[in-house]
Design a protein around this motif. Structure first.
Motif, PDB file in Angstrom:
ATOM      1  N   GLU A  30       0.840  -1.255  -0.118  1.00 14.99           N
ATOM      2  CA  GLU A  30      -0.026   0.012  -0.050  1.00 14.99           C
ATOM      3  C   GLU A  30       0.839   1.236  -0.350  1.00 14.99           C
ATOM      4  O   GLU A  30       0.718   1.951   0.953  1.00 14.99           O
ATOM      5  N   GLU A 109     -13.688  -5.281   1.532  1.00 11.18           N
ATOM      6  CA  GLU A 109     -12.584  -5.082   2.191  1.00 11.18           C
ATOM      7  C   GLU A 109     -11.498  -4.437   1.656  1.00 11.18           C
ATOM      8  O   GLU A 109     -10.715  -3.372   2.237  1.00 11.18           O
ATOM      9  N   TYR A 110     -11.498  -4.561   0.091  1.00  7.73           N
ATOM     10  CA  TYR A 110     -10.480  -3.476  -0.625  1.00  7.73           C
ATOM     11  C   TYR A 110     -11.083  -2.107  -0.596  1.00  7.73           C
ATOM     12  O   TYR A 110     -10.020  -1.190  -0.058  1.00  7.73           O
ATOM     13  N   LEU A 112     -12.913  -0.469   1.775  1.00  8.65           N
ATOM     14  CA  LEU A 112     -12.761   0.154   3.113  1.00  8.65           C
ATOM     15  C   LEU A 112     -11.559   0.020   3.923  1.00  8.65           C
ATOM     16  O   LEU A 112     -11.363   0.798   4.809  1.00  8.65           O
ATOM     17  N   GLN A 113     -10.600  -0.828   3.461  1.00  7.30           N
ATOM     18  CA  GLN A 113      -9.169  -0.971   4.116  1.00  7.30           C
ATOM     19  C   GLN A 113      -8.222  -0.439   3.172  1.00  7.30           C
ATOM     20  O   GLN A 113      -6.959  -0.166   3.673  1.00  7.30           O
ATOM     21  N   ARG A 114      -8.292  -0.249   2.006  1.00  2.00           N
ATOM     22  CA  ARG A 114      -6.994  -0.180   0.906  1.00  2.00           C
ATOM     23  C   ARG A 114      -6.582   1.426   1.452  1.00  2.00           C
ATOM     24  O   ARG A 114      -7.125   2.133   1.040  1.00  2.00           O
ATOM     25  N   GLN A 115      -5.286   1.466   1.999  1.00  4.24           N
ATOM     26  CA  GLN A 115      -4.795   2.872   2.247  1.00  4.24           C
ATOM     27  C   GLN A 115      -4.408   3.664   0.998  1.00  4.24           C
ATOM     28  O   GLN A 115      -4.498   4.811   1.109  1.00  4.24           O
ATOM     29  N   VAL A 144     -15.759   5.861   3.909  1.00  5.27           N
ATOM     30  CA  VAL A 144     -14.389   5.840   4.080  1.00  5.27           C
ATOM     31  C   VAL A 144     -13.899   7.347   3.426  1.00  5.27           C
ATOM     32  O   VAL A 144     -12.795   7.499   3.241  1.00  5.27           O
TER      33      VAL A 144
END
Length: 225
Positions: A30, A109-110, A112-115, A144
């Motif tokens: 990331e 998941e991608y 909401l979480q991928r920085q 997000v």
């Protein structure tokens, strides 16, 4: 007074395939910045990427809904961390419900979480906009605080007046999202709207860290030439 550097125009024709990941854990590190293309199956998502990059073979296209079932990454420039991401098409018609739910979980998941995600290009068929999936994507983006640029694809399928009416109807329906969402028409067939899309992606991908990488890479290329 210090001049503010202009946002560099990126060369999307240099995009190259990197990797395909079935889950968030198998995605590239990331670092840098990336823009994700999302859309319901057969909305024209992969075709939009190919039109943007002027490479008809970069992202796989198919008349069969659900061909894209992996998170596909494409790097933009050698030596930098700028990426385009082709997300799994939602709503594939010929896979078991269990598989659909599994891919929905990975997609969530991608997003909401991928920085390193800077923004989402949400691809909609101009004849069938704002599906249940599109609404779900907007909710995820709002959660997000990620900007969304909507491509109303296949605009060539409608007469000019009808296409403009469809654009206005989507804008009116998304008044509550006006601080998060921008909208345009797009046609892969006629190459309409490509410059507008590139300008938006330039804006999203050109953060200071990325610009530093670009300048260092270009200097190294010059020194080696």
């Amino acid at each position: 007074m210090t001049d503010v550097p202009s946002i560099p125009k990126l060369n999307y024709q240099t995009a190259q395939y990197m990797i395909s990941a079935p889950t968030l854990a198998q995605c590239p590190p990331e670092t840098g910045a990336e823009v994700a293309f999302a859309g319901r199956s057969n909305a024209g998502k992969s075709s939009s990427i190919n039109t943007l990059t002027q490479n008809s073979r970069l992202a796989r296209t198919s008349k069969t809904p659900g061909r894209t079932q992996l998170i596909n990454f494409f790097s933009l420039h050698k030596g930098t961390d700028q990426r385009l991401v082709d997300l799994p098409g939602y709503g594939f018609a010929k896979v078991p419900e269990k598989v659909k739910l599994e891919w929905q979980r990975h997609l969530s998941e991608y997003l909401l979480q991928r920085q390193s995600l800077r923004g989402i290009v949400l691809v909609m068929d101009i004849r069938h906009p704002l599906t249940e999936f599109d609404q779900m994507m907007l909710q995820w983006a709002d959660e997000v605080n990620k900007p969304v640029h909507i491509l109303l694809t296949k605009s060539d399928k409608l007469k000019r007046g009808a296409a403009k009416n469809a654009l206005q109807q989507v804008r009116s329906a998304l008044q509550e999202w006006q601080d998060l969402v921008t909208i345009q028409m797009f046609s892969s067939l006629k190459k309409d709207g490509v410059d507008q899309l590139r300008k938006k992606l330039d804006e999203w991908l050109a953060d200071p860290e990325v610009i530093t990488h670009i300048e260092a890479s270009l200097k190294a290329d010059q020194d080696n030439s």
